[in-house]
Write an enzyme that holds these catalytic residues in place. Structure first.
Site, short mmCIF file in Angstrom:
data_model
loop_
_atom_site.label_atom_id
_atom_site.label_comp_id
_atom_site.label_asym_id
_atom_site.label_seq_id
_atom_site.Cartn_x
_atom_site.Cartn_y
_atom_site.Cartn_z
N GLY A 155 54.60 48.23 -52.44
CA GLY A 155 54.33 49.66 -52.52
C GLY A 155 54.10 50.07 -53.96
O GLY A 155 53.70 49.26 -54.80
N ILE A 157 56.14 50.82 -56.45
CA ILE A 157 56.94 50.08 -57.43
C ILE A 157 56.56 48.61 -57.41
O ILE A 157 56.40 47.97 -58.46
CB ILE A 157 58.44 50.28 -57.19
CG1 ILE A 157 58.82 51.75 -57.41
CG2 ILE A 157 59.27 49.37 -58.09
CD1 ILE A 157 60.26 52.08 -57.10
N SER A 176 55.30 42.03 -46.59
CA SER A 176 56.13 43.03 -45.92
C SER A 176 55.57 43.20 -44.53
O SER A 176 54.48 42.69 -44.21
CB SER A 176 56.14 44.37 -46.67
OG SER A 176 54.90 45.03 -46.51
N ARG A 237 67.37 49.10 -52.41
CA ARG A 237 68.56 49.61 -51.74
C ARG A 237 69.42 48.42 -51.32
O ARG A 237 68.92 47.42 -50.82
CB ARG A 237 68.19 50.46 -50.52
CG ARG A 237 67.58 51.81 -50.84
CD ARG A 237 68.58 52.73 -51.53
NE ARG A 237 68.04 54.06 -51.80
CZ ARG A 237 67.39 54.39 -52.90
NH1 ARG A 237 67.18 53.47 -53.84
NH2 ARG A 237 66.94 55.63 -53.07
N GLU A 266 78.45 52.60 -53.19
CA GLU A 266 78.36 52.97 -54.60
C GLU A 266 79.24 54.20 -54.86
O GLU A 266 79.22 55.14 -54.06
CB GLU A 266 76.91 53.26 -54.98
CG GLU A 266 75.99 52.05 -54.82
CD GLU A 266 74.54 52.35 -55.18
OE1 GLU A 266 74.25 53.49 -55.60
OE2 GLU A 266 73.69 51.46 -55.05
N HIS A 285 73.32 50.98 -60.60
CA HIS A 285 72.24 51.80 -60.04
C HIS A 285 71.64 52.73 -61.11
O HIS A 285 71.66 53.94 -61.00
CB HIS A 285 72.72 52.63 -58.84
CG HIS A 285 71.59 53.04 -57.94
ND1 HIS A 285 71.78 53.44 -56.64
CD2 HIS A 285 70.24 53.13 -58.16
CE1 HIS A 285 70.62 53.75 -56.09
NE2 HIS A 285 69.67 53.57 -57.00
#
Length: 318
Positions: A155, A157, A176, A237, A266, A285
């Site tokens: 995508g 990124i 993917s 994620r 987190e 993160h």
């Protein structure tokens, strides 16, 4: 009109008040900057129940139906980014709560991802710690030029990571569920199957949106496909990777290591194995935690509040 009570939540670094100028909202009401970590639902309800407007930083705090039902004053919820899986938008809509988002600075996450790749492959943490301890060289780094970079999710990124890899002289492959050979070719990337991606990659970087389809996609089988000298990178994620499977893989040293910026829970618990495994480079993160990104997030949160207050909300979810 009664002054509004505005909360800026999860300001962990205590920077929100100075990154942008909040004084433009002074005529609307009072702004409170809260630095606490998320807590249980009852604590969060007590902490937030009097606020009319809440600004949240990405997905740090869960706003599910249970919490939202205990916030009777809440009228506007503003989040950094245009996607936030921690907000139950349907529940918010039922309660008449408007949910708005912001744009993001597109370079922050890819740059952090490449830093993780460089850090884990060149053994930077161990070498830097050795120097601080009065020692000198302690290991051998891995090269990137001529190696294969695997991208799980090509995508926005993932495409930046592909460009970086190409600039470093790497062969770039991708897979993917939605990717086609034609779409991969447009970015100069070779389309492969899922198994080929894991088998061929020397560095495998995860760039998928978390969904029912992607949750646990990197499982024991996929990890077993990887080369023993390969590295796994995740700045997307945490739950996309089966955490228990990855911990066992790292403990048995079936891969060379992992560089992780995201986790199932987190902040990461103090006793978590990712804090102590010597073949893990873990960061808290910080893929989106940059000056430009924070200026974008908080600046547009202010715009969202102003637009909502004027009766014409912008960047509304759903």
């Amino acid at each position: 009109m009664t002054p509004l009570k505005i909360a800026v939540l999860d300001d962990w670094q205590n920077v929100a008040s100075t990154v942008v100028d909040w004084s433009v909202l002074g005529s609307m009401g009072e702004i409170s900057f809260l630095h606490d970590y998320p807590a249980d639902t009852s604590t969060m309800a007590r902490r937030l129940r009097d606020f009319d407007i809440i600004c949240v930083m990405r997905e740090r705090t869960l706003f599910d139906a249970t919490l939202l039902s205990q916030l009777p004053a809440l009228k506007l919820l503003v989040t950094g980014g245009m996607r936030n899986a921690a907000i139950d938008t349907a529940a918010a809509k039922r309660q008449g709560i408007v949910v708005c988002g912001t744009e993001s600075y597109k370079h922050a996450a890819p740059e952090l991802t490449w830093a993780l790749i460089m850090g884990i492959t060149r053994n930077l943490v161990a070498e830097a710690n050795a120097l601080r301890a009065g020692n000198w060289q302690v290991g051998l780094g891995s090269d990137l030029h001529g190696k294969t970079l695997g991208i799980l999710g090509l995508g926005s990124i993932g495409k930046w990571i592909a460009r970086y890899g190409q600039a470093f002289g790497m062969k770039v492959i991708a897979w993917s569920q939605n990717l086609t050979p034609e779409a991969a070719a447009e970015s100069g990337v070779t389309y492969v199957s899922k198994q080929q991606l894991f088998e061929q990659a020397d560095v495998l970087s995860v760039h998928l949106v978390l969904s029912d389809r992607s949750r646990g996609l990197v499982d024991t089988e996929a990890l077993n496909w990887m080369k023993p000298d390969a590295y796994l990178i995740n700045s997307s994620r945490g739950p996309i990777i089966d955490q228990a499977a990855l911990i066992e893989t790292l403990r048995q040293r079936r891969i060379a290591g992992a560089a992780l910026d995201v986790f199932d829970l987190e902040p990461l618990p103090a006793d978590h194995p990712f804090r102590t495994l010597d073949n893990v480079l873990a960061t808290p993160h910080i893929g989106y935690v940059t000056e430009n990104n924070y200026r974008t997030f908080y600046g547009q949160m202010i715009e969202d509040i102003q637009a909502w207050h004027a009766g014409s909300p912008i960047r509304v979810f759903g």
